[in-house]
Design a protein around this motif. Structure first.
Motif, PDB file in Angstrom:
ATOM      1  N   LEU A  84       0.695  -1.159   0.062  1.00  0.00           N
ATOM      2  CA  LEU A  84       0.049  -0.089  -0.060  1.00  0.00           C
ATOM      3  C   LEU A  84       0.981   1.021   0.044  1.00  0.00           C
ATOM      4  O   LEU A  84       0.326   2.284  -0.279  1.00  0.00           O
ATOM      5  CB  LEU A  84      -1.043   0.012   1.301  1.00  0.00           C
ATOM      6  N   ASP A  85       2.027   1.151   0.449  1.00  0.00           N
ATOM      7  CA  ASP A  85       2.830   2.358   0.528  1.00  0.00           C
ATOM      8  C   ASP A  85       3.558   2.723  -0.977  1.00  0.00           C
ATOM      9  O   ASP A  85       3.934   3.654  -1.060  1.00  0.00           O
ATOM     10  CB  ASP A  85       4.002   2.140   1.461  1.00  0.00           C
ATOM     11  N   ASN A  86       3.659   1.738  -1.997  1.00  0.00           N
ATOM     12  CA  ASN A  86       4.060   2.302  -3.310  1.00  0.00           C
ATOM     13  C   ASN A  86       3.516   1.754  -4.479  1.00  0.00           C
ATOM     14  O   ASN A  86       3.902   1.995  -5.459  1.00  0.00           O
ATOM     15  CB  ASN A  86       5.611   1.926  -3.059  1.00  0.00           C
ATOM     16  N   GLY A  87       2.452   0.657  -4.419  1.00  0.00           N
ATOM     17  CA  GLY A  87       1.861   0.118  -5.128  1.00  0.00           C
ATOM     18  C   GLY A  87       2.327  -0.890  -5.890  1.00  0.00           C
ATOM     19  O   GLY A  87       2.136  -1.438  -6.893  1.00  0.00           O
ATOM     20  N   ILE A  88       3.436  -1.383  -5.365  1.00  0.00           N
ATOM     21  CA  ILE A  88       4.221  -2.636  -6.017  1.00  0.00           C
ATOM     22  C   ILE A  88       3.649  -3.949  -5.749  1.00  0.00           C
ATOM     23  O   ILE A  88       3.010  -3.955  -4.465  1.00  0.00           O
ATOM     24  CB  ILE A  88       5.789  -2.525  -5.524  1.00  0.00           C
ATOM     25  N   VAL A  89       3.428  -4.954  -6.448  1.00  0.00           N
ATOM     26  CA  VAL A  89       2.862  -6.110  -6.266  1.00  0.00           C
ATOM     27  C   VAL A  89       3.765  -7.208  -6.549  1.00  0.00           C
ATOM     28  O   VAL A  89       4.799  -7.204  -7.338  1.00  0.00           O
ATOM     29  CB  VAL A  89       1.476  -6.328  -7.306  1.00  0.00           C
ATOM     30  N   GLY A  90       3.500  -8.440  -5.691  1.00  0.00           N
ATOM     31  CA  GLY A  90       4.071  -9.631  -6.116  1.00  0.00           C
ATOM     32  C   GLY A  90       3.014 -10.694  -6.102  1.00  0.00           C
ATOM     33  O   GLY A  90       2.006 -10.756  -5.731  1.00  0.00           O
ATOM     34  N   GLN A  91       3.304 -11.680  -6.735  1.00  0.00           N
ATOM     35  CA  GLN A  91       2.424 -12.860  -7.105  1.00  0.00           C
ATOM     36  C   GLN A  91       3.130 -14.373  -6.868  1.00  0.00           C
ATOM     37  O   GLN A  91       4.577 -14.304  -7.027  1.00  0.00           O
ATOM     38  CB  GLN A  91       2.074 -12.648  -8.382  1.00  0.00           C
ATOM     39  N   GLY A  92       2.605 -15.209  -6.065  1.00  0.00           N
ATOM     40  CA  GLY A  92       3.081 -16.671  -5.679  1.00  0.00           C
ATOM     41  C   GLY A  92       2.030 -17.607  -5.589  1.00  0.00           C
ATOM     42  O   GLY A  92       0.850 -17.321  -5.313  1.00  0.00           O
ATOM     43  N   ILE A  93       2.347 -18.782  -5.651  1.00  0.00           N
ATOM     44  CA  ILE A  93       1.371 -19.815  -5.429  1.00  0.00           C
ATOM     45  C   ILE A  93       1.068 -19.887  -4.018  1.00  0.00           C
ATOM     46  O   ILE A  93      -0.077 -20.127  -3.580  1.00  0.00           O
ATOM     47  CB  ILE A  93       2.018 -21.322  -5.845  1.00  0.00           C
ATOM     48  N   ASP A 103      13.941  10.877 -11.800  1.00  0.00           N
ATOM     49  CA  ASP A 103      12.645  11.263 -12.452  1.00  0.00           C
ATOM     50  C   ASP A 103      11.685  10.257 -12.226  1.00  0.00           C
ATOM     51  O   ASP A 103      10.831  10.128 -12.885  1.00  0.00           O
ATOM     52  CB  ASP A 103      12.669  11.630 -13.840  1.00  0.00           C
ATOM     53  N   ILE A 104      11.942   9.382 -11.124  1.00  0.00           N
ATOM     54  CA  ILE A 104      10.712   8.354 -10.573  1.00  0.00           C
ATOM     55  C   ILE A 104       9.825   8.799  -9.742  1.00  0.00           C
ATOM     56  O   ILE A 104      10.319   9.309  -8.690  1.00  0.00           O
ATOM     57  CB  ILE A 104      11.588   6.858 -10.365  1.00  0.00           C
ATOM     58  N   TYR A 105       8.429   8.548 -10.234  1.00  0.00           N
ATOM     59  CA  TYR A 105       7.630   9.037  -9.184  1.00  0.00           C
ATOM     60  C   TYR A 105       6.812   7.764  -8.627  1.00  0.00           C
ATOM     61  O   TYR A 105       6.285   6.847  -9.411  1.00  0.00           O
ATOM     62  CB  TYR A 105       6.668  10.145  -9.793  1.00  0.00           C
ATOM     63  N   TYR A 106       6.464   7.793  -7.237  1.00  0.00           N
ATOM     64  CA  TYR A 106       5.591   6.885  -6.779  1.00  0.00           C
ATOM     65  C   TYR A 106       4.647   7.349  -5.667  1.00  0.00           C
ATOM     66  O   TYR A 106       5.156   8.326  -5.201  1.00  0.00           O
ATOM     67  CB  TYR A 106       6.250   5.487  -6.438  1.00  0.00           C
TER      68      TYR A 106
END
Length: 77
Positions: free
Chosen positions: A20-29, A54-57
């Protein structure tokens, strides 16, 4: 060590971890695999973030969180 707020949900047989802090996701079984993928993605992002100016999050909005939690499994034929 940094701490992040993460939400997990199961979708189409996979676990998805959303930071929730940066919108990054991970996926796994498994939940553990999804969290491990998320940790690796965050570490990679932070490495690039340190050298790129120049990276915005931003954190995930309530609307985006609601969508993440309520989207039903979709199967494409």
């Amino acid at each position: 060590m940094d701490f992040y707020t993460t939400v997990l949900r199961k979708s189409a047989g996979y676990w998805i971890a959303l930071c929730l802090d940066n919108g990054i996701v991970g996926q796994g079984i498994t939940q553990e695999a999804a969290i491990k993928q998320l940790n690796e993605a965050i570490a990679s992002f932070l490495e690039v973030y340190k050298i790129e100016s120049d990276i915005y999050y931003t954190s995930v909005s309530i609307e985006e969180l609601h969508e993440f939690l309520t989207v039903e499994n979709t199967r494409f034929i």
